[in-house]
Write a protein that holds these residues in place. Structure first.
Motif, short mmCIF file in Angstrom:
data_model
loop_
_atom_site.label_atom_id
_atom_site.label_comp_id
_atom_site.label_asym_id
_atom_site.label_seq_id
_atom_site.Cartn_x
_atom_site.Cartn_y
_atom_site.Cartn_z
N PRO A 186 0.67 -1.13 -0.02
CA PRO A 186 -0.12 -0.13 -0.25
C PRO A 186 1.04 1.18 -0.05
N CYS A 187 0.24 2.05 -0.57
CA CYS A 187 0.96 3.80 -0.93
C CYS A 187 0.76 4.64 0.03
N ARG A 188 1.49 4.78 1.33
CA ARG A 188 1.12 5.74 2.78
C ARG A 188 0.92 7.36 1.88
N GLY A 189 -0.27 6.96 2.92
CA GLY A 189 -1.72 8.28 2.19
C GLY A 189 -2.50 8.26 0.77
N ALA A 190 -2.15 7.08 0.42
CA ALA A 190 -2.99 7.06 -0.89
C ALA A 190 -3.26 5.89 -0.94
N ALA A 191 -3.41 5.13 0.53
CA ALA A 191 -4.59 3.23 0.66
C ALA A 191 -5.57 4.03 1.64
N ASP A 192 -5.66 4.95 1.56
CA ASP A 192 -7.78 4.99 2.60
C ASP A 192 -8.37 6.25 1.20
N VAL A 193 -9.51 6.09 1.18
CA VAL A 193 -10.29 7.90 -0.06
C VAL A 193 -10.00 8.71 1.45
N GLY A 194 -10.22 9.00 2.56
CA GLY A 194 -10.13 10.07 2.76
C GLY A 194 -8.34 10.84 2.95
N SER A 195 -7.57 10.51 2.65
CA SER A 195 -6.83 11.07 2.48
C SER A 195 -6.49 11.39 1.20
N CYS A 196 -6.41 10.82 0.70
CA CYS A 196 -6.81 10.62 -1.41
C CYS A 196 -7.64 12.30 -1.14
N LEU A 197 -8.42 12.65 -0.58
CA LEU A 197 -9.08 13.79 -0.70
C LEU A 197 -8.40 15.35 -0.20
N ARG A 198 -7.20 15.04 0.44
CA ARG A 198 -6.69 16.50 0.47
C ARG A 198 -6.56 16.99 -0.64
N PRO A 199 -6.40 18.87 -0.21
CA PRO A 199 -6.66 19.55 -1.73
C PRO A 199 -4.92 19.08 -2.29
N PRO A 200 -4.21 19.69 -3.34
CA PRO A 200 -2.92 19.77 -3.48
C PRO A 200 -2.76 21.03 -2.99
N VAL A 201 -0.90 20.79 -3.15
CA VAL A 201 0.01 21.59 -2.26
C VAL A 201 0.63 22.67 -2.90
N PRO A 202 0.42 23.85 -2.54
CA PRO A 202 0.94 24.69 -4.35
C PRO A 202 3.24 24.42 -3.79
N PRO A 203 3.42 24.27 -5.33
CA PRO A 203 4.72 23.37 -5.57
C PRO A 203 5.47 25.01 -4.80
N ARG A 204 6.32 24.98 -4.43
CA ARG A 204 7.51 25.88 -3.63
C ARG A 204 8.95 26.39 -4.61
N ARG A 205 9.41 26.74 -5.33
CA ARG A 205 10.25 27.23 -5.96
C ARG A 205 11.20 26.57 -5.63
N GLY A 206 12.27 25.83 -6.54
CA GLY A 206 13.43 25.34 -6.25
C GLY A 206 13.39 24.28 -6.07
N ARG A 207 11.69 23.84 -5.53
CA ARG A 207 12.47 22.41 -4.52
C ARG A 207 12.44 21.37 -5.20
N CYS A 208 12.12 21.32 -6.86
CA CYS A 208 11.90 20.08 -7.51
C CYS A 208 12.92 20.06 -8.64
N GLY A 209 14.12 20.72 -8.45
CA GLY A 209 15.10 20.70 -9.68
C GLY A 209 16.09 19.48 -9.63
N PRO A 210 16.56 19.36 -11.56
CA PRO A 210 16.74 18.13 -10.67
C PRO A 210 18.35 18.46 -10.89
N HIS A 211 18.95 17.48 -10.33
CA HIS A 211 20.39 17.82 -9.64
C HIS A 211 21.30 16.96 -11.45
N GLY A 212 22.80 17.62 -11.27
CA GLY A 212 23.36 16.81 -12.06
C GLY A 212 24.20 15.46 -12.11
#
Length: 252
Positions: free
Chosen positions: A226-252
């Motif tokens: 099971p995927c933690r946080g996505a294995a029950d319906v209640g947890s799946c209905l949380r609203p999206p979290v706005p992305p924060r600039r620079g959080r997800c950039g790739p490294h070399g």
């Protein structure tokens, strides 16, 4: 006596089988499966291989034992494995990552399938991989260091922000996809995940975002932990979290 084939020949034949199992016309798949050695991601042998309801140990650390359609234990106590290659080949074929695309990989384990995804999006693409188990995440970060455009996050993909994505590839059982994942998909983006309505039933699905919503396509039977946080319906209905600039950039 006939001499055994070299490990390169064994890996090459395995790659040809993976290309066939993918159901895809993408000629790159065979080449990439041949280039990425599974033994580099599952730790030193001998290895624990899933058979029936338990594990058996390979007779030696010969990597030839890994080039079968088998689950290889990454954390046997928690039931976490490097998944069946035929299954992943088919799901990656359905996700169809293309050069330059952004892929989110949920449940990276120690990074084997992350590495394959990263090579499929070369050049100019990137992969953001999430692994919630700290020990596995540390191993994945080390294993993936040679691969271009990969960022490994040790954390919960259902709670952290996701970038705008062309592919979200999920390797953990989901009851319902979190709204944040759906919101992150670009037009034409694909979410491939194992839908698990209960403890016994699992079906891999592909959701493709279009102007009118999402088109769903059943793929094949699939069971994951099971995927933690996505294995029950209640947890799946949380609203999206706005992305924060620079959080997800790739490294070399």
């Amino acid at each position: 006596m006939t001499r055994r084939a070299s490990i390169d020949a064994i890996r090459a034949f395995h790659a040809r089988m993976m290309a066939a199992a993918s159901g895809s016309a993408d000629e790159r798949l065979e080449r990439i499966f041949a280039l990425v050695p599974r033994e580099a991601f599952v730790g030193p042998g001998p290895w624990q291989i899933m058979a029936g309801r338990g594990y058996i140990e390979t007779p030696s650390a010969d990597p030839a034992f890994l080039y079968q359609n088998v689950l290889v234990a990454l954390d046997a106590a928690k039931g976490i494995n490097n998944g069946e290659p035929y299954l992943h080949a088919a799901l990656i074929g359905a996700a169809a990552p293309q050069p330059g695309e952004t892929v989110v990989h949920v449940g990276a384990g120690t990074g084997y399938y992350t590495a394959i995804l990263s090579m499929l999006v070369l050049r100019g693409g990137d992969v953001l991989a999430f692994e919630i188990e700290p020990t596995l995440a540390a191993r994945a970060r080390n294993n993936l260091d040679p691969f271009e455009g990969v960022t490994l996050v040790a954390g919960d993909a259902t709670a952290l922000p996701l970038p705008a994505s062309d592919v979200i590839y999920v390797n953990a059982g989901v009851t319902a996809p979190p709204t944040a994942w759906l919101a992150a998909l670009r037009p034409g983006g694909r979410l491939v995940f194992p839908w698990q309505a209960n403890e016994r039933t699992g079906l891999a699905l592909s959701l493709t975002r279009s102007g009118a919503g999402f088109a769903a396509k059943p793929l094949l039977a699939a069971r994951f932990i099971p995927c933690r946080g996505a294995a029950d319906v209640g947890s799946c209905l949380r609203p999206p979290v706005p992305p924060r600039r620079g959080r997800c950039g790739p490294h070399g």
